[in-house]
Structure formats: structure tokens, C-alpha cells
Scaffold this active site. Structure first.
Site, PDB file in Angstrom:
ATOM      1  N   SER A 242     -15.307  13.962  13.441  1.00  0.00           N
ATOM      2  CA  SER A 242     -15.905  14.776  12.387  1.00  0.00           C
ATOM      3  C   SER A 242     -14.864  15.010  11.299  1.00  0.00           C
ATOM      4  O   SER A 242     -13.718  14.574  11.411  1.00  0.00           O
ATOM      5  CB  SER A 242     -16.369  16.115  12.957  1.00  0.00           C
ATOM      6  N   LYS A 243     -15.282  15.733  10.279  1.00  0.00           N
ATOM      7  CA  LYS A 243     -14.413  16.028   9.136  1.00  0.00           C
ATOM      8  C   LYS A 243     -13.064  16.608   9.561  1.00  0.00           C
ATOM      9  O   LYS A 243     -12.066  16.426   8.881  1.00  0.00           O
ATOM     10  CB  LYS A 243     -15.111  17.024   8.200  1.00  0.00           C
ATOM     11  N   ARG A 244     -13.117  17.342  10.694  1.00  0.00           N
ATOM     12  CA  ARG A 244     -11.869  17.978  11.113  1.00  0.00           C
ATOM     13  C   ARG A 244     -10.774  16.954  11.419  1.00  0.00           C
ATOM     14  O   ARG A 244      -9.592  17.267  11.416  1.00  0.00           O
ATOM     15  CB  ARG A 244     -12.174  18.912  12.292  1.00  0.00           C
TER      16      ARG A 244
END
Ligand code: GLU
Length: 473
Positions: A242-244
Site C-alpha cells: 500500500s501507499k505506506r
């Protein structure tokens, strides 16, 4: 059988690397088997779909080198490959299914359906239990597919093997909403049938939808395609990507300076391998060897560091001409102006040394700005660590004397004379060369010293050593 595969991005965001990987596997399979690769745009979500995202996705696919044979942008024998153009077709199929008795109208209000769901849950049944074909016969509302309860649905998956779904665990799902718009299940299945898709290779997150698509295909009187559910991507920490984890869309990687060939190669090894030992391989090798049945079912770790390493492999494998051509805009960007021929020659002198040390092309720019721009500020860490030491003024004085006395100006002669400094001053090599490096390039990280000095030229070198000496007082 002639293979027909598709990728079906929704233009509700940029092209995610997971979707790009699925597109790549479909493309490899099509190219390997001499089949057709189709690009369909799943844009029934009118609110979230935009032409900008669509353009971005198409651009990213082209950048990656995944050309398509039919679909949006290139056309084909099946009319439009954009779902928003095909609403009539989905409605037509939904009413055919009503006619044949495979589907039914359901006009129960949502509050009633919700309490039925809760009741089922309380009784430990599948939430769809009470949402089976109701006694009432409605002629409006949503349209649901009636799931035949007589047999389980078996997915013979090319990656995961046999996966069986009990009919009672599949709800009578909505295919057409009461406003006449199709759900993903209907639009996707009708398209796969109409475009004569033979193999559906997509992310494992869609596996629970597959029995629904199989039943829908059969209700339409067709035989379902082969399915291959690709393992999901995880970040280096083992959690779903994910974006993280940083950049997740293909265009971000392109903008950071990753090369198409390297990204292609790296995506190809996320769940597939050429053989037991080869990690770096060409598109042709991948096409030659690719089989969907060889895709692994274990989750694949997406590791940006490994991608960066791989990019470096591709940078080093470039011919010097190609490297110089591709790196030039990055160098000019770092320098802040276009470089005329005679200035660019300074870069070319040390280009092979820069190429060896470059993983991402934009980094190369920062390594060499010292060749073109005066040093306005020394790198603070480098200055504090290197220049504050005792004995540095003597090193710079001696460097200055030796450089100005040189008769022949080339890296070898520069090296020969500067290498005498440690002995003449009774210090280690590092203590002699580090201050010169900081003086000449502004930082303790730079391409090799002697070649850098040679490319910089005598005058600028003398001026810079002199200036650093002055600053020390
Ligand atoms: N538009 C769907 C998605 O992006 C397509 C899924 C499929 O391949 O069926 O998830």
C-alpha cells in the site's frame, strides 16, 4: 485454441504496480502463445472514473512496452471496449436472464434485506441465506442471479489448483441495479463472453468473485474461460502493498528515473521466474519461457531496494552512447541549464565512471554538477568531517603546488603527482585525498578523484583548492 486475454483497468486512479504486474503476465502469456492481448476500460463507476486517469493508465502501459492488439485506443472487431459504451448490452443480457428464469427482480427494501442478513448471521448461516429467490414475484427493483443450489462451483485455477465453493456460500448477487447500471460482475462477465476471452489472469483478491462469474457465464449459455489467480503483492514488511510502502503507481517509478526494461524485468519476477538462477533477463527471454501454470501461488514481496539494484544492472549494461544520451537531460537538470558541446565533453570524460556508480539516472546528475557549476556551498557534513582536521592546510598547499606544476594534464599524471603527497607529508592516503576531494567537488562523495580533477581542468581545480584553503584561514 487461439488465446485471447485481457486486462481491464478501472480509470479511478493511476496504474498500480499490482495491476501492471497482472497486465504484464497477460501480455507475456499472449505473446508467448501467439494470442491476442485486449485492453478494456472498466469505467462503469462514472463518478470516480476520469479521462485523465485513463490517459495515465494507457501511457503507463505503453511506457512499460505492453502493446495491445484490440481495445481502447486501437479498436477491434467487437465494437467499443469501454464499458460505459455498452450499458444497453448489459441490460439486454440482464433481461434475457430474467426471461430464461436464471435471474429475478427483487424489490425488497434495503432495510428488510438488512434484517434478513442479520437473521442469517444470528443463525450462523451465510448472509445470503435469506436473500435467495423470494416468493414474491416482482417486476422491478434490482436484478439478482439465482444461484443453483444443487452443486458446488469448482474453479480449476491454473495457479491455485482446484478451489471449490459451496453454492450455499454464494449469495444471489445483484447483476443490475434498480437504476439500470450493471455491477462489476455483470459487466465484466458479459465482456469476457462477448470478447471471447479464453483465459482470465487477475489478482487473487478477485477469486471470491470467480464462482459468480462462472455461474453467470453458464447462465448466458457459454463455457467459462480458464482462470489464473495471481498471488498478491506484499511490502518488505510482509504486509499487503500500500501507499505506506512508498511509490505504488507505475508513473511514480517512471518519474523517479526507473527504466522501463528494469521495471518490466522486476515485475516479471513477482510470482514467476525464468529458471532457478536467472534474475536479470530480456523481454524476449521472458516471452519465450512464460507459462501461466508456472506462476507461484505464494505471495510475492515487492522490494523497492531490489528494483533499484535491478535498475543499476540495466544502467551498467547500456552502451556508453545510450547512457550518455539518456543521462544528459538529468545532468542538465541538476546543473540548471543546457550544456553546450565543449562543456558536455567534460562529462563525457568521466561518463564511464559515473555509469558504473549509477543505479538511477537522476542520481548521476547530482554526482557531476561540480564539473559545471561553481561550488556555492560545501556539503556540510563533508566539510565538518574532513576539513576541520589538523594538517589539511598543508595538504591543500601541496596539492596546489603539484597541480600547478604539472606539465601533462591527464588523470594518470594527476594521480602520479598527488599520490606522492601522503609520503611527503607523512600521512595516510585518506587524509591526503579526502580534503582535495571536498575542495574540488564540494563533497566527500564524488566520482573518482583523479579523473574528476582531469575533467574539471587545471584552472578550475587551482581556483577551487585555493578557495578552500582561504576558507580555512
Ligand atoms: N476492473 C477490474 C479491476 O481493476 C477488473 C478485474 C478483472 O480483471 O476482472 O479490478
Amino acid at each position: 485454441m487461439s488465446v485471447r486475454v485481457r486486462m481491464a483497468p478501472s480509470p479511478t486512479g493511476t496504474l498500480h504496480i499490482g495491476t501492471a504486474r497482472a497486465a504484464l503476465f497477460n501480455w507475456l502469456f499472449a505473446r508467448h502463445s501467439g494470442g491476442i492481448f485486449i485492453l478494456r476500460i472498466d469505467d462503469t463507476d462514472r463518478e470516480r472514473s476520469t479521462p485523465e486517469f485513463e490517459e495515465e493508465i494507457l501511457g503507463s502501459l505503453r511506457w512499460l512496452g505492453l502493446d495491445w492488439d484490440e481495445g481502447v485506443g486501437v479498436g477491434g472487431p467487437h465494437g467499443s471496449y469501454r464499458q460505459s459504451d455498452r450499458l444497453d448490452r448489459y441490460q439486454e443480457i440482464a433481461s434475457d436472464l430474467i426471461q430464461s428464469g436464471a435471474a429475478y427482480y427483487d424489490d425488497r427494501p434495503s432495510a428488510q434485506l438488512e434484517s434478513l442478513r442479520q437473521l442469517a448471521q444470528k443463525e450462523g448461516r451465510h448472509p445470503g441465506y435469506y436473500i435467495r429467490r423470494p416468493d414474491i414475484s416482482a417486476d422491478s427493483g434490482v436484478i439478482r442471479l439465482a444461484i443453483p443450489q444443487d452443486a458446488p462451483v469448482v474453479v480449476d485455477d491454473m495457479v491455485r489448483g482446484t478451489v471449490s465453493f459451496e453454492a450455499q456460500d454464494i449469495d444471489d448477487f445483484v447483476i443490475l441495479r434498480s437504476n439500470g447500471t450493471p455491477t462489476y460482475h455483470l459487466a465484466s462477465t458479459v465482456d469476457d463472453v462477448d470478447y471471447e476471452i479464453t483465459h482470465v489472469a487477475r489478482g487473487e483478491d478477485l477469486l471470491p468473485s470467480t464462482p459468480k462469474h462462472i455461474l453467470l457465464t453458464r447462465a448466458m449459455g457459454h463455457v467459462e474461460p480458464f482462470y489464473a489467480h495471481l498471488p498478491l503483492l506484499f511490502g518488505p514488511d510482509g504486509r499487503k502493498l500500500s501507499k505506506r510502502h512508498g511509490a505504488t503507481s507505475l508513473s511514480e517509478f517512471r518519474d523517479e528515473g526507473f527504466l522501463s526494461d528494469a521495471v518490466f524485468n522486476y515485475l516479471a519476477i513477482l510470482g514467476w521466474s525464468l529458471d532457478a538462477e536467472t534474475t536479470v533477463f530480456s523481454r524476449e527471454q521472458a516471452i519465450e519461457a512464460f507459462e501461466l501454470t508456472d506462476v507461484s501461488k505464494s505471495p510475492a514481496a515487492f522490494d523497492p531496494e531490489k528494483l533499484t539494484w535491478m535498475n543499476g544492472e540495466y544502467v551498467r549494461a547500456m552502451s556508453p552512447e545510450v547512457f550518455n544520451q539518456l543521462v544528459r537531460p538529468h545532468v542538465e537538470k541538476s546543473v540548471g541549464r543546457p550544456l553546450p558541446h565543449d562543456e558536455w565533453a567534460r562529462f563525457e570524460e568521466i561518463a564511464p565512471l559515473v555509469q558504473e556508480r549509477t543505479k538511477l539516472l537522476p542520481e548521476a546528475g547530482d554526482q557531476v554538477t561540480f564539473l559545471f557549476n561553481d561550488i556555492e556551498e560545501y556539503d556540510e557534513n563533508s566539510w565538518n568531517k574532513v576539513m576541520a582536521r589538523e594538517g589539511v592546510p598543508a595538504v591543500l598547499d601541496e596539492g596546489l603546488a603539484r597541480v600547478s606544476a604539472l606539465e601533462v594534464w591527464d588523470a594518470e599524471s594527476i594521480e602520479a603527482t598527488l599520490r606522492e603527497i601522503p609520503e611527503s607529508l607523512g600521512i595516510g592516503a585518506g587524509k591526503a585525498f579526502q580534503p582535495l576531494r571536498v575542495a574540488v567537488t564540494g563533497s566527500s562523495i564524488s566520482p573518482p578523484l583523479f579523473e574528476s580533477i582531469s575533467a574539471l581542468g587545471r584552472e578550475r581545480t587551482l581556483e577551487r583548492i585555493g578557495r578552500a584553503r582561504q576558507k580555512l584561514g
